[in-house]
Scaffold this motif. Sequence first.
Motif, PDB file in Angstrom:
ATOM      1  N   VAL A 157       0.877  -1.172   0.000  1.00 18.74           N
ATOM      2  CA  VAL A 157       0.000   0.000   0.000  1.00 18.74           C
ATOM      3  C   VAL A 157       0.915   1.222   0.000  1.00 18.74           C
ATOM      4  CG1 VAL A 157      -1.766   1.240   1.310  1.00 18.74           C
ATOM      5  CG2 VAL A 157      -1.749  -1.266   1.304  1.00 18.74           C
ATOM      6  N   PRO A 158       0.661   2.243  -0.851  1.00 16.65           N
ATOM      7  CA  PRO A 158       1.576   3.385  -0.950  1.00 16.65           C
ATOM      8  C   PRO A 158       1.976   3.936   0.420  1.00 16.65           C
ATOM      9  CG  PRO A 158      -0.092   3.547  -2.634  1.00 16.65           C
ATOM     10  CD  PRO A 158      -0.475   2.365  -1.785  1.00 16.65           C
ATOM     11  N   TYR A 159       3.258   4.211   0.565  1.00 20.96           N
ATOM     12  CA  TYR A 159       3.768   4.581   1.884  1.00 20.96           C
ATOM     13  C   TYR A 159       4.726   5.759   1.788  1.00 20.96           C
ATOM     14  CZ  TYR A 159       7.728   1.765   0.230  1.00 20.96           C
ATOM     15  OH  TYR A 159       8.762   1.257  -0.513  1.00 20.96           O
ATOM     16  N   GLN A 160       4.977   6.371   2.942  1.00 19.68           N
ATOM     17  CA  GLN A 160       5.925   7.481   3.023  1.00 19.68           C
ATOM     18  C   GLN A 160       7.326   6.908   3.274  1.00 19.68           C
ATOM     19  OE1 GLN A 160       5.594   9.897   6.577  1.00 19.68           O
ATOM     20  NE2 GLN A 160       4.084   8.541   7.488  1.00 19.68           N
ATOM     21  N   ARG A 161       8.318   7.563   2.695  1.00 11.60           N
ATOM     22  CA  ARG A 161       9.682   7.042   2.794  1.00 11.60           C
ATOM     23  C   ARG A 161      10.531   7.590   3.955  1.00 11.60           C
ATOM     24  NH1 ARG A 161      10.751   3.915  -1.711  1.00 11.60           N
ATOM     25  NH2 ARG A 161       9.078   4.215  -3.200  1.00 11.60           N
ATOM     26  N   PRO A 162      10.283   8.806   4.422  1.00 11.20           N
ATOM     27  CA  PRO A 162      11.181   9.292   5.481  1.00 11.20           C
ATOM     28  C   PRO A 162      11.362   8.342   6.662  1.00 11.20           C
ATOM     29  CG  PRO A 162       9.852  11.096   4.674  1.00 11.20           C
ATOM     30  CD  PRO A 162       9.322   9.845   4.005  1.00 11.20           C
ATOM     31  N   PRO A 163      10.338   7.600   7.090  1.00 14.15           N
ATOM     32  CA  PRO A 163      10.561   6.719   8.252  1.00 14.15           C
ATOM     33  C   PRO A 163      11.478   5.526   7.960  1.00 14.15           C
ATOM     34  CG  PRO A 163       8.214   7.173   7.936  1.00 14.15           C
ATOM     35  CD  PRO A 163       8.920   7.635   6.705  1.00 14.15           C
ATOM     36  N   LEU A 164      11.744   5.237   6.688  1.00 10.33           N
ATOM     37  CA  LEU A 164      12.530   4.027   6.382  1.00 10.33           C
ATOM     38  C   LEU A 164      13.890   4.077   7.060  1.00 10.33           C
ATOM     39  CD1 LEU A 164      11.857   3.341   2.581  1.00 10.33           C
ATOM     40  CD2 LEU A 164      10.528   2.643   4.584  1.00 10.33           C
ATOM     41  N   SER A 165      14.557   5.221   6.992  1.00 14.63           N
ATOM     42  CA  SER A 165      15.910   5.329   7.543  1.00 14.63           C
ATOM     43  C   SER A 165      15.901   5.583   9.048  1.00 14.63           C
ATOM     44  CB  SER A 165      16.656   6.469   6.835  1.00 14.63           C
ATOM     45  OG  SER A 165      15.903   7.668   6.911  1.00 14.63           O
ATOM     46  N   LYS A 166      14.720   5.776   9.605  1.00 16.84           N
ATOM     47  CA  LYS A 166      14.640   6.116  11.029  1.00 16.84           C
ATOM     48  C   LYS A 166      13.740   5.126  11.770  1.00 16.84           C
ATOM     49  CE  LYS A 166      13.579  10.427   9.583  1.00 16.84           C
ATOM     50  NZ  LYS A 166      14.078  10.670   8.215  1.00 16.84           N
ATOM     51  N   GLN A 167      12.436   5.397  11.825  1.00 18.04           N
ATOM     52  CA  GLN A 167      11.546   4.568  12.648  1.00 18.04           C
ATOM     53  C   GLN A 167      11.536   3.099  12.220  1.00 18.04           C
ATOM     54  OE1 GLN A 167      10.793   7.512  11.388  1.00 18.04           O
ATOM     55  NE2 GLN A 167      10.013   8.825  13.016  1.00 18.04           N
ATOM     56  N   ILE A 168      11.640   2.839  10.933  1.00 18.49           N
ATOM     57  CA  ILE A 168      11.620   1.430  10.486  1.00 18.49           C
ATOM     58  C   ILE A 168      12.937   0.745  10.843  1.00 18.49           C
ATOM     59  CG2 ILE A 168      11.604  -0.075   8.440  1.00 18.49           C
ATOM     60  CD1 ILE A 168       8.815   0.886   9.228  1.00 18.49           C
ATOM     61  N   TRP A 223       8.466   1.570  14.492  1.00 14.17           N
ATOM     62  CA  TRP A 223       7.154   1.543  13.844  1.00 14.17           C
ATOM     63  C   TRP A 223       6.955   0.196  13.163  1.00 14.17           C
ATOM     64  CZ3 TRP A 223       5.772   6.461  10.498  1.00 14.17           C
ATOM     65  CH2 TRP A 223       5.739   7.597  11.330  1.00 14.17           C
ATOM     66  N   ALA A 224       5.715  -0.282  13.193  1.00 18.30           N
ATOM     67  CA  ALA A 224       5.350  -1.393  12.312  1.00 18.30           C
ATOM     68  C   ALA A 224       5.266  -0.834  10.894  1.00 18.30           C
ATOM     69  CB  ALA A 224       4.002  -1.961  12.730  1.00 18.30           C
ATOM     70  N   ALA A 225       5.531  -1.682   9.912  1.00 16.57           N
ATOM     71  CA  ALA A 225       5.566  -1.239   8.518  1.00 16.57           C
ATOM     72  C   ALA A 225       4.265  -0.539   8.109  1.00 16.57           C
ATOM     73  CB  ALA A 225       5.840  -2.422   7.596  1.00 16.57           C
ATOM     74  N   GLU A 226       3.130  -1.021   8.622  1.00 13.80           N
ATOM     75  CA  GLU A 226       1.825  -0.475   8.197  1.00 13.80           C
ATOM     76  C   GLU A 226       1.689   1.012   8.550  1.00 13.80           C
ATOM     77  OE1 GLU A 226       2.097  -3.344  10.084  1.00 13.80           O
ATOM     78  OE2 GLU A 226       2.060  -4.480   8.212  1.00 13.80           O
ATOM     79  N   ARG A 227       2.420   1.416   9.565  1.00 15.98           N
ATOM     80  CA  ARG A 227       2.274   2.797  10.009  1.00 15.98           C
ATOM     81  C   ARG A 227       2.811   3.791   8.976  1.00 15.98           C
ATOM     82  NH1 ARG A 227       3.852   5.363  15.789  1.00 15.98           N
ATOM     83  NH2 ARG A 227       2.944   7.397  15.343  1.00 15.98           N
ATOM     84  N   CYS A 228       3.604   3.299   8.041  1.00 16.90           N
ATOM     85  CA  CYS A 228       4.138   4.181   6.993  1.00 16.90           C
ATOM     86  C   CYS A 228       3.126   4.459   5.888  1.00 16.90           C
ATOM     87  CB  CYS A 228       5.369   3.546   6.342  1.00 16.90           C
ATOM     88  SG  CYS A 228       6.760   3.387   7.444  1.00 16.90           S
ATOM     89  N   GLN A 229       2.029   3.730   5.885  1.00 21.25           N
ATOM     90  CA  GLN A 229       1.067   3.922   4.792  1.00 21.25           C
ATOM     91  C   GLN A 229       0.572   5.360   4.740  1.00 21.25           C
ATOM     92  OE1 GLN A 229      -2.035   1.015   5.386  1.00 21.25           O
ATOM     93  NE2 GLN A 229      -0.627  -0.700   5.094  1.00 21.25           N
TER      94      GLN A 229
END
Lengths: 104, 404
Positions: free
Chosen positions: B39-50, B55-61
Amino acid sequence: MITINVTDRDGQLHQVQAHPNDKLMEVLREFDWGVAAICGGMCSCATCHVWVAEAWGDKFPAREMDEEELLEFLDGFKPGSRLSCQLELRDQHDGLVLELAPDE
Amino acid sequence: MVNRIVILGAGQAGVQVAIGLRQGGFNGEVVLVGKETHVPYQRPPLSKQILKKEWAAERCQLRHLEFYEQHQIQLLQGVSARALDAAKQQIVLSDGSSWAYSGLAICTGAGLNRLPVPGAELAGVYYLRDLDEALELSAQLRQGARLAVIGAGYIGMEVAASARSLGCEVTVIEAQDEIMQRSAVPAIASYLREFHAQQGVRIVLRSGVKQIHGDGRVQSVELANGETIAVDGVMIGVGVRPEIAWLADSAVQTNRGVRVDGHCRSNIENIYAAGDVAELEHPLLQGWQVLESVQNAVSQGNLVAANILGGEQTYTETPWFWSEQYDQRLQMAGIPRSGDTLIRREHPATGGFSYFALQGEIMHGVQSINAARDYMVGRQLIGKQTPANPALLADHTSNLKDLL
């Protein structure tokens, strides 16, 4: 579930269902009339600005410094101004009343 | 004649175009084409919260899956654009399907620069291209794991901070003579470099990578100077470039990105571009610019939607950016120009500080470390082009509100 009462930027009133522990911003951005929340909740942009009604102001922890600094020079800054990404909903917020501030 | 807007790319910009079209009352078809299956997601959390497993992956949606259905946005997942026939107003996708459109929004974002050294394809070498790769890298970041970060841009330094926070041994390797050289003013870059060093990150500047060694899986990184660093994992962050190769045979004009006018419209009337793929002349910046930021993707996405619906909005938003490394918050607006005077404003009580880039009294950029107030005022001054007194800016006891 709790119910929150939101007035949008056109003055329309919406009753919105939310779960306790939800971030208020994450609830509000789901709606067409909702907040932009561009930074995604990092307290970095002030695009999720809301005015919490006076009676509800003390039901949330006070603004931290970074939130205060982002808000205080906005044209729409008021005593009830909050960044909704910093507000976590609880059972005690059932009936919460707030208004969306204009985009700046 | 179809009444269908096809949006190529389901990142931050593409999703925003889709939302903007429905918010603007468009009642034709909206087709959103995403090359990923998430499901389309935001990228800024990839290098941080993820990476930090916060964060669980779903929270980036960006929106829940149901949102697309509720708004009659047809989300195609796992497909990308292959060929465009602008004369026929038709796009062919990677699954072979072809779609006629009345309007097209190119939001294909940016693709990664690859590091052209032997061994870059080994297992354990990551680029943090997408959510799957972020999750894989995250699983490797255990206490004591050794990570080399190649490239000291934002992503590299954010990954270094996340990995270090998890107790990894981190080495950053950068070919230039400073970290984040492309975008941060020198004093901010050196401050962050020293902060990383205090946290125990080793930073190797002015050094290329000769080869990555391993036996199926990465084992070490060999620098140009001959030094070999033993590692368990490698993260490469050496920049991105707009994803435009698929347009090579089309009539759409490209240079570094898709060239658009102030309305984010390409040389073809019903084709627009937004986000990391768009190249435009911004009234507040110098020359043609490709802006790689969430803010730009969202703002241009909104504007493209409005203009597809008949608007004539011009893009003038002040660009802004942010980064988080440890508890250090870097916030930036505008882009300093060469020849600008840099004014420092310090806050002894908090340790925060900012640099304002000015030509005379006109501000081009602000960069703040833990000083959100300076950033917010700077962002407004840049946007309004209001003259600002450098002496007032430098004096931390002055009230910046007086400048607005």
